[in-house]
Design an enzyme around this catalytic site. Structure first.
Site, short mmCIF file in Angstrom:
data_model
loop_
_atom_site.label_atom_id
_atom_site.label_comp_id
_atom_site.label_asym_id
_atom_site.label_seq_id
_atom_site.Cartn_x
_atom_site.Cartn_y
_atom_site.Cartn_z
N GLU A 7 91.81 -42.66 -1.68
CA GLU A 7 91.97 -41.28 -2.07
C GLU A 7 91.89 -40.73 -3.46
O GLU A 7 92.64 -41.22 -4.23
CB GLU A 7 93.08 -40.36 -1.20
CG GLU A 7 93.03 -39.06 -1.46
CD GLU A 7 94.18 -38.49 -0.28
OE1 GLU A 7 94.63 -38.89 0.31
OE2 GLU A 7 94.30 -37.10 -0.47
N ASP A 21 99.75 -37.29 8.33
CA ASP A 21 100.58 -36.48 8.26
C ASP A 21 100.23 -35.08 7.42
O ASP A 21 101.04 -34.23 7.04
CB ASP A 21 101.79 -37.13 7.30
CG ASP A 21 101.55 -37.66 5.99
OD1 ASP A 21 100.00 -37.53 5.48
OD2 ASP A 21 102.33 -38.26 4.97
N SER A 22 98.81 -34.96 7.09
CA SER A 22 98.32 -33.72 6.82
C SER A 22 98.51 -32.66 7.80
O SER A 22 98.16 -31.61 7.66
CB SER A 22 96.96 -33.87 6.56
OG SER A 22 96.17 -34.51 7.47
N ASP A 35 100.16 -41.83 10.66
CA ASP A 35 100.72 -42.08 9.15
C ASP A 35 102.23 -42.32 9.55
O ASP A 35 102.93 -41.53 10.54
CB ASP A 35 100.48 -40.78 8.62
CG ASP A 35 99.49 -40.86 7.59
OD1 ASP A 35 99.16 -41.71 7.22
OD2 ASP A 35 99.01 -39.73 7.20
N GLU A 95 101.72 -45.31 2.80
CA GLU A 95 101.11 -45.04 1.23
C GLU A 95 102.03 -46.02 0.27
O GLU A 95 103.09 -46.05 0.39
CB GLU A 95 101.40 -43.62 0.88
CG GLU A 95 100.53 -42.53 1.83
CD GLU A 95 100.81 -41.12 1.40
OE1 GLU A 95 101.64 -40.78 0.42
OE2 GLU A 95 100.31 -40.27 2.14
O1 KIV Z 1 97.22 -37.25 6.13
C1 KIV Z 1 96.14 -37.44 6.24
O2 KIV Z 1 95.27 -36.78 6.78
C2 KIV Z 1 95.58 -38.59 5.35
C3 KIV Z 1 94.18 -38.54 4.81
C4 KIV Z 1 93.87 -37.43 4.02
C5 KIV Z 1 93.55 -39.71 4.57
O3 KIV Z 1 96.16 -39.52 4.78
#
Ligand code: KIV
Length: 273
Positions: free
Chosen positions: A191, A53-54, A92, A124
């Site tokens: 993380e 979700d980044s 995610d 998460e």
């Molecule tokens: O959303 C993402 O890219 C992540 C990574 C930083 C592990 O959760």
């Protein structure tokens, strides 16, 4: 041409990741959000591709991951799946799609699996979301956990600083990791936590840990693709190693193209019909 040669060309599965941990073989994971990049990353020999979700930050330009919707994650995961043959693809679950209750969590996970064909979901948190983890797993959907700095909780933390430096938070993180393992998660992202704590968690678990800013004692590492390729110029935390300076490559290429168009150098005779 990739500088890495894949030793085992078989499709990566959650089971294979467990074997890798048992053998002491490190797991390489990287994010991807679209078909073209996912294809290149898979061909280079990546073990796991995370549709993170980044995407909210690096694709959509948001300050946090919170605005990401389930439909947007499905769009990205579907595009990534079209470019991947070997890597395990994990998607995610975005903020607000699993915290409410476990039934909602399951239906969000089912939508991701059905509509994008991703092979696992990441979620998460620890004890607070364990019911959701259990229900998703009960439907046969593999779950990757995520502890330490959990960006969806940024408004609670108030900072992206290292987590679990204090004894109480470190103890809770170890307990949460055990809980996720007992529930049946196949791996856990750690993380931005102290390297000593990450190593302790890694040794305490039989499932693999994948670190980001959590030191070399984890069973694998993950980075955000835009950060490690140097597309994201302003972002340079201590844990990040840049493997390319794509921002400069792209700016130079685009600048040269503009120059050539403006000077009528492009297209030339060989570049037309
Ligand atoms: O959303 C993402 O890219 C992540 C990574 C930083 C592990 O959760």
């Amino acid at each position: 041409m990739s500088t890495y040669t894949v030793e085992d060309p078989r499709k990566v599965t959650t089971r294979r990741l467990a074997e890798m941990k048992a053998k002491g073989e490190k797991i390489a994971m990287l994010t991807a959000y679209d078909y073209s990049m996912a294809r290149l990353i898979d061909e280079a020999g990546m073990d796991v591709i995370l549709v993170g979700d980044s995407a909210s930050n690096v694709m959509a330009g948001n300050a946090t991951t919170l605005p990401m919707t389930l439909d947007q994650m499905i769009y990205h995961a579907k595009s990534v799946m079209k470019g991947v043959e070997r890597a395990l693809v994990v998607c995610d679950l975005p903020f607000g799609t699993y915290q409410g209750n476990s039934i909602e969590a399951l239906s969000s996970a089912i939508r991701i699996m059905k509509e994008s064909h991703a092979e696992a979901v990441k979620i998460e948190g620890g004890e607070e979301i364990i019911e959701s983890v259990r229900r998703i797993l009960s439907a046969g959907i593999p779950v990757m956990g995520h502890l330490g700095l959990t960006p969806q909780s940024i408004n609670k933390f108030g900072t992206y600083a290292v987590r679990a430096r204090e004894e109480a938070e470190a103890e809770k993180l170890i307990a949460d990791a055990r809980l996720l393992e007992e529930a049946g998660c196949f791996a856990i992202v750690l993380e931005k936590i102290p390297a000593t704590l990450a190593e302790k968690v890694t040794k305490a678990l039989t499932i693999p840990t994948i670190g980001i800013g959590a030191g070399g004692g984890c069973d694998g590492q993950v980075l955000v693709m835009h950060d490690m390729l140097g597309i994201n110029k302003g972002f340079s935390p201590r844990f990040l190693r840049r493997y390319a300076d794509l921002a400069t490559v792209i700016e130079d290429a685009v600048g040269n193209y503009i120059k050539d168009v403006k000077s009528s150098d492009f297209p030339n005779e060989k570049e037309q019909y």
